[in-house]
Design an enzyme around this catalytic site. Structure first.
Site, PDB file in Angstrom:
ATOM      1  N   GLY A 115      44.554  36.458  34.766  1.00 24.47           N
ATOM      2  CA  GLY A 115      46.012  37.275  34.867  1.00 24.47           C
ATOM      3  C   GLY A 115      45.860  37.846  34.368  1.00 24.47           C
ATOM      4  O   GLY A 115      46.907  38.042  34.025  1.00 24.47           O
ATOM      5  N   SER A 116      45.205  38.584  33.021  1.00 27.70           N
ATOM      6  CA  SER A 116      45.266  39.543  32.431  1.00 27.70           C
ATOM      7  C   SER A 116      45.693  40.601  33.318  1.00 27.70           C
ATOM      8  O   SER A 116      46.285  41.188  32.592  1.00 27.70           O
ATOM      9  CB  SER A 116      43.645  39.817  31.734  1.00 27.70           C
ATOM     10  N   ASN A 117      45.999  40.601  34.703  1.00 30.97           N
ATOM     11  CA  ASN A 117      46.134  42.253  35.280  1.00 30.97           C
ATOM     12  C   ASN A 117      47.594  41.356  35.277  1.00 30.97           C
ATOM     13  O   ASN A 117      49.119  42.519  35.015  1.00 30.97           O
ATOM     14  CB  ASN A 117      45.506  41.870  36.099  1.00 30.97           C
ATOM     15  N   ILE A 191      46.075  37.030  52.974  1.00 31.56           N
ATOM     16  CA  ILE A 191      47.037  37.266  53.619  1.00 31.56           C
ATOM     17  C   ILE A 191      47.625  37.274  54.864  1.00 31.56           C
ATOM     18  O   ILE A 191      47.390  38.010  55.832  1.00 31.56           O
ATOM     19  CB  ILE A 191      48.365  38.898  52.952  1.00 31.56           C
ATOM     20  N   ASN A 205      47.971  45.504  46.737  1.00 29.48           N
ATOM     21  CA  ASN A 205      46.919  44.402  45.834  1.00 29.48           C
ATOM     22  C   ASN A 205      45.742  45.539  44.963  1.00 29.48           C
ATOM     23  O   ASN A 205      46.174  46.857  45.558  1.00 29.48           O
ATOM     24  CB  ASN A 205      45.475  43.884  47.322  1.00 29.48           C
ATOM     25  N   HIS A 207      41.883  46.544  43.841  1.00 30.26           N
ATOM     26  CA  HIS A 207      40.409  45.917  44.253  1.00 30.26           C
ATOM     27  C   HIS A 207      39.646  46.359  43.163  1.00 30.26           C
ATOM     28  O   HIS A 207      39.847  47.235  42.776  1.00 30.26           O
ATOM     29  CB  HIS A 207      39.933  46.277  45.240  1.00 30.26           C
ATOM     30  N   ASP A 248      41.378  43.485  51.929  1.00 27.37           N
ATOM     31  CA  ASP A 248      40.788  45.173  50.633  1.00 27.37           C
ATOM     32  C   ASP A 248      40.802  46.415  52.706  1.00 27.37           C
ATOM     33  O   ASP A 248      40.148  47.743  51.851  1.00 27.37           O
ATOM     34  CB  ASP A 248      39.740  45.597  50.034  1.00 27.37           C
ATOM     35  N   GLU A 277      41.985  48.984  34.846  1.00 28.92           N
ATOM     36  CA  GLU A 277      43.020  48.073  35.499  1.00 28.92           C
ATOM     37  C   GLU A 277      43.962  47.709  34.705  1.00 28.92           C
ATOM     38  O   GLU A 277      45.163  47.968  35.311  1.00 28.92           O
ATOM     39  CB  GLU A 277      42.977  46.656  35.860  1.00 28.92           C
TER      40      GLU A 277
HETATM   41  C1  GRF Z   1      40.803  42.108  39.191  1.00 27.28           C
HETATM   42  O1  GRF Z   1      39.513  42.213  38.280  1.00 27.28           O
HETATM   43  C2  GRF Z   1      40.966  42.837  40.273  1.00 27.28           C
HETATM   44  O2  GRF Z   1      40.693  44.190  40.348  1.00 27.28           O
HETATM   45  C3  GRF Z   1      40.800  41.563  41.391  1.00 27.28           C
HETATM   46  O3  GRF Z   1      40.450  40.595  40.961  1.00 27.28           O
HETATM   47  C4  GRF Z   1      40.218  40.427  39.031  1.00 27.28           C
HETATM   48  C5  GRF Z   1      41.867  39.654  38.300  1.00 27.28           C
HETATM   49  O4  GRF Z   1      41.669  39.297  37.260  1.00 27.28           O
HETATM   50  N1  GRF Z   1      41.012  41.883  42.750  1.00 27.28           N
HETATM   51  P1  GRF Z   1      43.029  38.479  36.225  1.00 27.28           P
HETATM   52  O5  GRF Z   1      43.041  37.046  36.346  1.00 27.28           O
HETATM   53  O6  GRF Z   1      43.819  39.803  36.227  1.00 27.28           O
HETATM   54  O7  GRF Z   1      42.000  38.950  34.796  1.00 27.28           O
END
Ligand code: GRF
Length: 291
Positions: A115-117, A191, A205, A207, A248, A277
């Protein structure tokens, strides 16, 4: 106060000055035009005059500020601002016909990993007055994203395969949370079509490669980076795209590139990609929401 406004509207000092000037000039123009129009009606200056004048300036105000905003280069800001005012007045019924009382664009983040993003996106919109991360959807018990949700006080929904693919796709929950927009940030299930149809052009999304290369079923996490390195690519990057029925595959919104050096491994490449990201995803979402 000015600092707060700059943060809230995400503008610099010069733009803030131009925005305040637009408010002042637009307000004066609207008042002036309102009085001129009222003078044509021959109505005595009493309660009726005041009521009609208030209604008139309320109607004139959006046109007046938009007119003034154009030469001052603030048209885009005021178009969005007036849109939000109308939402507050309850005229916006959302994508699903709800009559909502809140002004926010409500986002659900679907994630199944660390969940870092998602965390970056939550941070980015934490001071926003118009965008709210309203729900975290996860398909993996114990995933890091669920801790983030509870730490941030964001409701989370743990979903099950059968209902997601063969049931109501959890649409009732998404509606109950008044979700307007969906962000997939490390969500590995495909999805279902019904969900995509419910959110046309309202689902994105990210990727970790430069699509259309290195996408599709099985292309996630370290598999992507290993394939890039094995093929001796000179560069990789990220792709943010709309979601369609294929893995994708939807229309690309944004890509950012990084170099792949000879000594890069899947791990070092993953680190470079994660920097991209975290730098771009939330900003791109914000741009998409403003379109
Ligand atoms: C990311 O690399 C994103 O591109 C992919 O899944 C990963 C999620 O990483 N779809 P995080 O859980 O957000 O750290």
């Amino acid at each position: 106060m000015f600092e707060k406004l700059k943060q809230r509207w995400k503008v610099n000092g010069i733009n803030l000055l131009l925005i305040i000037t637009t408010f002042a000039l637009g307000g004066s123009l609207c008042g002036y035009a309102g009085r001129k129009i009222m003078a044509l009606t021959n109505i005595d200056k009493g309660t009726l005059w005041v009521v009609l004048y208030i209604i008139l300036v309320t109607l004139l105000w959006p046109m007046a500020v938009l007119l003034v905003s154009y030469p001052l280069g603030q048209f885009g800001f005021f178009k969005r601002y007036i849109g939000r005012v109308f939402k507050r007045l309850g005229t916006d019924r959302g994508h699903d016909g709800f009559n909502r009382l809140t002004p926010d664009i409500r986002i659900a983040i679907f994630a199944s990993g660390a969940g870092s993003n998602a965390q970056q996106i939550i941070n980015h919109f934490s001071s926003s007055s118009s965008v709210k991360i309203a729900l975290i959807v996860c398909n993996k018990p114990g995933a890091g994203i669920l801790n983030i949700a509870s730490q941030q006080g964001i409701p989370s929904l743990l979903i099950e395969r059968e209902r997601f693919f063969n049931g109501d796709n959890y649409l009732p929950e998404l509606k109950a949370h008044q979700i307007d927009f969906i962000v997939l940030a490390g969500f590995l299930w495909k999805i279902p079509e019904a969900l995509i149809k419910a959110y046309p052009k309202k689902m994105v999304n990210i990727h970790p490669a430069l699509l259309p290369k290195y996408g599709g079923k099985g292309m996630f996490g370290h598999y992507v980076h290993e394939a890039v390195i094995n093929n001796k690519e000179q560069e990789s990057g990220i792709t943010i795209h709309y979601v369609d029925e294929l893995y994708d595959h939807g229309a690309v919104i944004f890509q950012a590139v990084c170099a792949v050096e000879d000594n890069d491994t899947a791990t070092t490449l993953a680190q470079k990609i994660q920097v991209l990201e975290h730098t771009h995803f939330a900003k791109v979402i914000e741009d998409v929401l403003q379109k």
